[in-house]
Design a protein around this motif. Structure first.
Motif, mmCIF file in Angstrom:
data_model
loop_
_atom_site.group_PDB
_atom_site.id
_atom_site.type_symbol
_atom_site.label_atom_id
_atom_site.label_comp_id
_atom_site.label_asym_id
_atom_site.label_seq_id
_atom_site.Cartn_x
_atom_site.Cartn_y
_atom_site.Cartn_z
ATOM 1 N N THR A 159 0.874 -1.166 0.000
ATOM 2 C CA THR A 159 0.000 0.000 0.000
ATOM 3 C C THR A 159 0.913 1.218 0.000
ATOM 4 O O THR A 159 1.900 1.271 0.752
ATOM 5 C CB THR A 159 -0.922 0.037 1.234
ATOM 6 N N ILE A 160 0.605 2.152 -0.859
ATOM 7 C CA ILE A 160 1.443 3.350 -0.972
ATOM 8 C C ILE A 160 0.540 4.571 -0.854
ATOM 9 O O ILE A 160 -0.663 4.494 -1.105
ATOM 10 C CB ILE A 160 2.225 3.367 -2.312
ATOM 11 N N PRO A 161 1.130 5.711 -0.469
ATOM 12 C CA PRO A 161 0.315 6.923 -0.405
ATOM 13 C C PRO A 161 -0.214 7.249 -1.803
ATOM 14 O O PRO A 161 0.519 7.200 -2.789
ATOM 15 C CB PRO A 161 1.277 8.009 0.066
ATOM 16 N N ALA A 162 -1.505 7.531 -1.873
ATOM 17 C CA ALA A 162 -2.130 7.832 -3.167
ATOM 18 C C ALA A 162 -1.637 9.182 -3.666
ATOM 19 O O ALA A 162 -1.597 10.144 -2.904
ATOM 20 C CB ALA A 162 -3.639 7.835 -3.028
ATOM 21 N N PRO A 163 -1.229 9.260 -4.940
ATOM 22 C CA PRO A 163 -0.766 10.536 -5.482
ATOM 23 C C PRO A 163 -1.865 11.603 -5.505
ATOM 24 O O PRO A 163 -1.572 12.798 -5.440
ATOM 25 C CB PRO A 163 -0.330 10.216 -6.908
ATOM 26 N N SER A 164 -3.143 11.169 -5.564
ATOM 27 C CA SER A 164 -4.246 12.119 -5.517
ATOM 28 C C SER A 164 -5.411 11.472 -4.777
ATOM 29 O O SER A 164 -5.440 10.256 -4.581
ATOM 30 C CB SER A 164 -4.657 12.537 -6.936
ATOM 31 N N GLU A 165 -6.399 12.274 -4.388
ATOM 32 C CA GLU A 165 -7.543 11.764 -3.627
ATOM 33 C C GLU A 165 -8.335 10.727 -4.407
ATOM 34 O O GLU A 165 -8.862 9.782 -3.827
ATOM 35 C CB GLU A 165 -8.482 12.921 -3.242
ATOM 36 N N ASP A 166 -8.447 10.905 -5.708
ATOM 37 C CA ASP A 166 -9.267 9.995 -6.509
ATOM 38 C C ASP A 166 -8.619 8.615 -6.677
ATOM 39 O O ASP A 166 -9.265 7.675 -7.127
ATOM 40 C CB ASP A 166 -9.603 10.613 -7.871
ATOM 41 N N LEU A 167 -7.343 8.438 -6.316
ATOM 42 C CA LEU A 167 -6.674 7.135 -6.426
ATOM 43 C C LEU A 167 -6.681 6.337 -5.121
ATOM 44 O O LEU A 167 -6.120 5.246 -5.068
ATOM 45 C CB LEU A 167 -5.227 7.317 -6.909
ATOM 46 N N LYS A 168 -7.318 6.875 -4.068
ATOM 47 C CA LYS A 168 -7.407 6.132 -2.816
ATOM 48 C C LYS A 168 -8.303 4.908 -3.005
ATOM 49 O O LYS A 168 -9.408 5.014 -3.540
ATOM 50 C CB LYS A 168 -7.949 7.005 -1.687
ATOM 51 N N GLY A 169 -7.806 3.747 -2.608
ATOM 52 C CA GLY A 169 -8.552 2.489 -2.753
ATOM 53 C C GLY A 169 -8.481 1.918 -4.160
ATOM 54 O O GLY A 169 -9.143 0.929 -4.463
#
Length: 195
Positions: A159-169
């Protein structure tokens, strides 16, 4: 006359005796008639019994033939299944042989040529041929990057930090492609999921 009168008198006094004599005679005839009816009934029962035995024997033979046919069918299907499992990969392997031939020709050509672009084009041709062969056999690559994470299709290896909010999950990166065969997972995709 007294002697003559006595029998008449006896008959008149006992009028039931004469019918009794007749009944005794009728009972003998009735016994013969009953015996004849019982004999006919016994013969009929014997005939019915023989017919039933013949029918049972016929049914038994048909059952035995049916069981033998089923046993032969079962053995044939078992043999065909065994041969199918034994040779299941034959068609797939036969289809891969031309691709192996192309690789061998490509390796022979790279030994004589130092042109990297020509080698790359040859590798791409072989790769495309392999992909078409896989697709013709129902194998297709999954498109994972950017898709919602689905544990039925993907194996999350990180699991990596999402580059943007829309890529979470969602799947941020695919480290190994997943493949489906006829809408069933052949190999899960190894992915990194954004959080």
């Amino acid at each position: 006359m007294s002697n003559n009168e006595t029998p008449d008198k006896d008959l008149q006094q006992n009028p039931e005796e004469e019918p009794q004599i007749m009944d005794v005679a009728n009972e003998e005839n009735t016994d013969d008639f009953v015996a004849d009816e019982e004999y006919v009934a016994a013969v009929n029962l014997q005939e019915e019994l023989e017919a039933a035995r013949a029918e049972i024997e016929k049914e038994k033979n048909e059952y035995l033939y049916l069981m033998a046919d089923f046993d032969n069918y079962r053995k044939r299907v078992t043999k065909e299944k065994a041969e199918l499992l034994k040779n299941a990969g034959e068609r797939v392997l036969l289809g891969l042989l031309p691709i192996v031939d192309d690789f061998e020709r490509g390796l022979a050509a790279t030994a004589a040529s130092g042109d990297a672009d020509a080698i790359r084009q040859g590798m791409e041709l072989i790769y495309n041929k392999l992909i078409k062969f896989l697709e013709s056999n129902g194998v297709k690559a999954m498109k994972s990057t950017g898709a919602d994470f689905n544990s039925d299709l993907h194996d999350a290896i990180a699991t990596i930090p999402a580059p943007s909010e829309d890529l979470k999950g969602k799947v941020v990166d695919t480290t190994q492609k997943g493949y489906m065969i006829n809408d069933k997972v052949l190999r899960h995709a190894k992915v990194a999921v954004g959080e």
